[in-house]
Motif scaffolding. Structure first.
Motif, PDB file in Angstrom:
ATOM      1  N   LYS A  76      40.570  35.007  40.791  1.00 38.24           N
ATOM      2  CA  LYS A  76      39.709  35.170  42.181  1.00 38.24           C
ATOM      3  C   LYS A  76      40.219  33.854  43.231  1.00 38.24           C
ATOM      4  CE  LYS A  76      35.310  36.151  41.524  1.00 38.24           C
ATOM      5  NZ  LYS A  76      33.903  36.169  40.736  1.00 38.24           N
ATOM      6  N   SER A  78      43.488  32.039  43.128  1.00 41.45           N
ATOM      7  CA  SER A  78      44.936  32.043  43.445  1.00 41.45           C
ATOM      8  C   SER A  78      45.287  33.525  43.977  1.00 41.45           C
ATOM      9  CB  SER A  78      45.627  31.842  42.223  1.00 41.45           C
ATOM     10  OG  SER A  78      45.767  32.530  41.289  1.00 41.45           O
ATOM     11  N   LYS A  79      44.465  34.525  43.676  1.00 34.18           N
ATOM     12  CA  LYS A  79      44.895  35.980  44.071  1.00 34.18           C
ATOM     13  C   LYS A  79      46.028  36.274  43.327  1.00 34.18           C
ATOM     14  CE  LYS A  79      41.491  35.950  47.108  1.00 34.18           C
ATOM     15  NZ  LYS A  79      40.161  36.233  46.416  1.00 34.18           N
ATOM     16  N   LYS A  80      46.550  35.741  42.305  1.00 35.80           N
ATOM     17  CA  LYS A  80      47.834  36.212  41.623  1.00 35.80           C
ATOM     18  C   LYS A  80      47.501  36.100  39.740  1.00 35.80           C
ATOM     19  CE  LYS A  80      50.489  36.124  45.129  1.00 35.80           C
ATOM     20  NZ  LYS A  80      51.162  34.927  45.753  1.00 35.80           N
ATOM     21  N   GLU A 136      48.884  40.946  42.222  1.00 35.85           N
ATOM     22  CA  GLU A 136      48.169  40.369  43.341  1.00 35.85           C
ATOM     23  C   GLU A 136      46.770  40.805  43.012  1.00 35.85           C
ATOM     24  OE1 GLU A 136      49.446  40.765  46.981  1.00 35.85           O
ATOM     25  OE2 GLU A 136      51.133  39.235  46.722  1.00 35.85           O
ATOM     26  N   PHE A 137      45.938  40.056  43.206  1.00 40.67           N
ATOM     27  CA  PHE A 137      44.320  40.564  43.277  1.00 40.67           C
ATOM     28  C   PHE A 137      44.138  41.644  44.155  1.00 40.67           C
ATOM     29  CE2 PHE A 137      40.071  40.210  45.020  1.00 40.67           C
ATOM     30  CZ  PHE A 137      39.308  40.543  44.102  1.00 40.67           C
ATOM     31  N   TYR A 138      43.542  42.813  43.798  1.00 38.12           N
ATOM     32  CA  TYR A 138      43.486  43.836  44.808  1.00 38.12           C
ATOM     33  C   TYR A 138      41.773  44.294  45.022  1.00 38.12           C
ATOM     34  CZ  TYR A 138      44.292  48.369  46.481  1.00 38.12           C
ATOM     35  OH  TYR A 138      44.691  49.666  47.327  1.00 38.12           O
ATOM     36  N   VAL A 153      44.260  44.801  39.808  1.00 39.88           N
ATOM     37  CA  VAL A 153      45.516  43.793  40.370  1.00 39.88           C
ATOM     38  C   VAL A 153      46.404  45.060  40.656  1.00 39.88           C
ATOM     39  CG1 VAL A 153      44.740  41.725  39.235  1.00 39.88           C
ATOM     40  CG2 VAL A 153      46.156  43.518  37.950  1.00 39.88           C
TER      41      VAL A 153
END
Ligand SMILES: Cc1cc2nc3c(=O)[nH]c(=O)nc-3n(C[C@H](O)[C@H](O)[C@H](O)COP(=O)(O)O)c2cc1C
Length: 198
Positions: A76, A78-80, A136-138, A153
């Protein structure tokens, strides 16, 4: 026997579902926190979702004290994340990495799991795994009434070990992933060619 889920406690439901919805693939997820500490943990409530967008879903619960699991927090923030596929060679370290550690402790150090950086802007992958997805976080799915958070993701890049490629032109792959079956693990059994539909 008919099981009415209305009468079943959370742990009983989990046990029934985890023994019936099998085999489940394992996402061995590598994330990094804001201090660059590498976190590694396995998740088997995990599945491919769509090819466009190329997405996968993983359901992440909470730590025993009710706080967010490090993987969830890191994705949540780093979005990675980097999702590694597990073969037999990595079964033990994957299993060990499920131990609940403090967020400033790295499973990579605690269990001597070697990682390798492929892309500067994604967490590293575990060394020598057959394949890894750089994601990547989707989207976070709101599952009403649930404490478990389903995360979607998006796959941006995939690493594929040359050794599992049987046809380079068609990119045909063959490898032996470890799957979750109840509380045990399984390797792929016999593969069956689909019958011709009349
Ligand atoms: C094979 C396997 C599959 C697991 N699947 C899940 C899962 O789907 N969701 C979940 O919340 N925890 C799952 N766990 C437990 C997590 O790996 C464990 O809670 C871990 O400590 C989470 O680490 P983190 O706080 O570093 O994210 C699984 C454990 C194992 C061994």
């Amino acid at each position: 026997m008919i099981v009415d889920y209305a009468d079943k406690a959370l742990t009983q439901r989990y046990q029934l579902m985890a023994q019936t919805i099998i085999p489940r693939p394992i996402a061995w997820i590598v994330t990094e926190n804001e201090k660059g500490i590498i976190n590694i943990a396995p998740f088997s409530y995990f599945m491919g979702l769509s090819s466009k967008p190329a997405t996968m879903i993983v359901s992440i619960g909470h730590k025993s004290d009710g706080s967010e699991k490090d993987t969830l927090k890191n994705i949540k923030e780093s979005k990675k994340c980097t999702i590694c596929m597990v073969d037999e060679e990595h079964l033990e370290s994957m299993h060990f990495s499920s131990k609940e550690l403090r967020k400033d402790e790295s499973e990579a150090n605690a269990f001597d799991i070697k990682t390798t950086k492929i892309f500067e802007d994604f967490p590293p992958m575990v060394e020598d795994v057959p394949s890894a997805f750089f994601c990547e976080f989707y989207q976070e799915i709101e599952l009403k009434g649930s404490k478990t958070i389903p995360l979607v993701v998006e796959i941006k890049q995939q690493f594929i070990d040359d050794e599992i490629i049987t046809n380079r032109e068609k990119i045909t792959l063959e490898y032996a992933p470890v799957a979750r079956v109840g509380k045990s693990y399984a390797l792929l059994g016999e593969q069956i060619t689909p019958p011709k539909i009349p």
